[in-house]
Design an enzyme around this catalytic site. Structure first.
Site, PDB file in Angstrom:
ATOM      1  N   HIS A 255      16.066  12.582 -13.591  1.00 12.56           N
ATOM      2  CA  HIS A 255      16.320  11.276 -14.204  1.00 12.56           C
ATOM      3  C   HIS A 255      15.241  11.001 -15.248  1.00 12.56           C
ATOM      4  O   HIS A 255      14.344  10.185 -15.027  1.00 12.56           O
ATOM      5  CB  HIS A 255      16.317  10.220 -13.100  1.00 12.56           C
ATOM      6  CG  HIS A 255      16.455   8.798 -13.554  1.00 12.56           C
ATOM      7  ND1 HIS A 255      17.003   8.432 -14.772  1.00 12.56           N
ATOM      8  CD2 HIS A 255      16.113   7.627 -12.935  1.00 12.56           C
ATOM      9  CE1 HIS A 255      16.982   7.114 -14.880  1.00 12.56           C
ATOM     10  NE2 HIS A 255      16.444   6.612 -13.779  1.00 12.56           N
TER      11      HIS A 255
ATOM     12  N   CYS B 179      21.625   1.942 -12.185  1.00 13.79           N
ATOM     13  CA  CYS B 179      20.709   0.882 -11.771  1.00 13.79           C
ATOM     14  C   CYS B 179      19.518   0.891 -12.726  1.00 13.79           C
ATOM     15  O   CYS B 179      19.272   1.871 -13.430  1.00 13.79           O
ATOM     16  CB  CYS B 179      20.255   1.081 -10.333  1.00 13.79           C
ATOM     17  SG  CYS B 179      19.325   2.591 -10.025  1.00 13.79           S
TER      18      CYS B 179
ATOM     19  N   CYS C 202      15.623   2.184 -17.168  1.00 16.81           N
ATOM     20  CA  CYS C 202      16.517   3.309 -16.865  1.00 16.81           C
ATOM     21  C   CYS C 202      17.813   3.271 -17.669  1.00 16.81           C
ATOM     22  O   CYS C 202      18.452   4.306 -17.873  1.00 16.81           O
ATOM     23  CB  CYS C 202      16.861   3.334 -15.384  1.00 16.81           C
ATOM     24  SG  CYS C 202      15.456   3.111 -14.289  1.00 16.81           S
TER      25      CYS C 202
END
Length: 387
Positions: free
Chosen positions: A343, A373, A91
């Protein structure tokens, strides 16, 4: 040591992954479009003067495989002499791309870099081809590879109720829609070609992922998505699946001045940390604390935060442990976040940084912090300072 500045920061609209605007647009094209746009917006820079391209992407297979950074650069007709590399910190990939470029510039090994990231989650699903080693279960809980269950764990550890999650998720959509209506995303969104529901070619200059009708009451009707018996995390309080790209033009401050380009922000500090994979969403807390320590700052010094909303159950514990619960509506994700915008994994680090820099300019803020995160237990953070 050279000071690193952000000269420009842009993104595509965020498209829905299931039958959305970019269902017939490839990830390389989204990336190349932004590379070309950065160059056209900054004509003082010759493409041949770019020292390197750093591009984040998580699922590096299918159309995103074989070094998508280089493929996109070739599509963008950037000179063959300019190298390009694809970066993967899950991520945090495109924020890691920014950090890698920044360090090259700090040490004098580069003066101009293009950075960014992309993820087409409609064409290349998040779990495509994933095959965890069976031996991991000796050291890590099996649920650590299931992001929704790590969010459930955080919610239980920190007392984050279903009602708190629903309220935060509704806020994300409401704020993102308000920002859209007010034109606050216009400065960062580069209109991008896609297709409407009837397959007609259309120019998109807005995020189609936002659901303006979302309310906490409506979200309260959804069933738990990951732990049907005892869970509180739903699809509505999780980040949306979306397709998109984001990009930044990064330089040494001296090179920007030479070219007559006005820096928009300076990188004040950077940090990346590891944490327990079972609570991977907690990574922004130690990462932010380390970045602040490196900058000689505290959380109270930061005017604006962009924190990636993987899950409402994940971001709320981070806000709590950074001591910001009383300042959510003054400092945190004022234009909504990933619950509303989505995302796209490899894109999000550059996306939240782009949104932060534009928001800092509009609100005349001096300091901002972007943090995320990272799956399997990491966190990454960057402190930006207006120039």
């Amino acid at each position: 040591m050279e000071k690193v500045v952000i000269v420009d920061a842009i993104r595509t609209p965020m498209g829905r992954s299931k039958g959305g605007a970019f269902r017939q647009v490839r990830a390389e094209d989204l990336s190349a479009h932004l590379m070309r746009s950065l160059l056209s917006r900054n004509p003082q820079l010759e493409a041949s003067a770019i020292d390197d391209i750093y591009w984040g992407c998580v699922q590096q297979t299918l159309e995103q495989g074989f070094n998508i950074a280089r493929n996109a650069a070739l599509l963008a007709e950037i000179p063959h002499s300019v190298p390009a590399v694809t970066v993967n910190r899950l991520c945090g990939s495109s924020m890691q791309a920014l950090h890698d470029a920044a360090r090259m510039i700090m040490t004098g090994d580069a003066s101009v870099c293009l950075v960014g990231g992309v993820e087409h989650m409609g064409h290349v699903p998040m779990n495509h081809g994933v095959d965890f080693h069976p031996g991991l279960s000796r050291n890590v809980a099996k649920a650590a590879g299931m992001m929704g269950l790590t969010a459930e764990m955080l919610s239980r550890m920190h007392g984050i109720s279903r009602e708190m999650q629903d309220a935060f998720a509704a806020r994300s959509h409401q704020r993102a829609w308000a920002a859209t209506q007010a034109g606050h995303f216009k400065q960062e969104i580069i209109p991008t070609s896609g297709h409407d529901a009837d397959g007609v070619l259309k120019r998109y200059d807005f995020d189609e992922v936002i659901r303006p009708e979302t309310t906490a009451e409506g979200l309260s009707q959804l069933k738990p998505a990951f732990d049907p018996a005892n869970g509180t995390v739903t699809a509505g309080t999780s980040s949306a699946l979306s397709d998109g790209a984001a990009a930044m033009l990064v330089m040494s401050e001296s090179r920007a001045r030479e070219l007559g380009l006005t820096p928009r922000a300076r990188i004040r500090s950077m940090a990346v940390v590891g944490c327990d994979p079972s609570i991977m969403g907690y990574g922004p807390v130690p990462a932010s604390k380390l970045a602040l320590k490196k900058a000689g700052l505290t959380a109270s010094d930061i005017d604006l935060f962009e924190m990636n909303e993987a899950f409402a159950a994940q971001i709320l514990p981070c806000i709590k442990d950074l001591g910001l619960m009383e300042q959510i509506d003054e400092k945190i994700n004022l234009n909504g976040g990933a619950i509303a915008l989505g995302h796209p994994l490899g894109c999000s680090g550059a996306r939240i940084s782009t949104t932060l820099i534009n928001l800092m300019e509009r609100r005349d803020a001096e300091l901002g912090l972007a943090t995320m995160c990272i799956g399997l237990g990491q966190g990454i953070a960057t402190v930006f300072e207006r120039v």
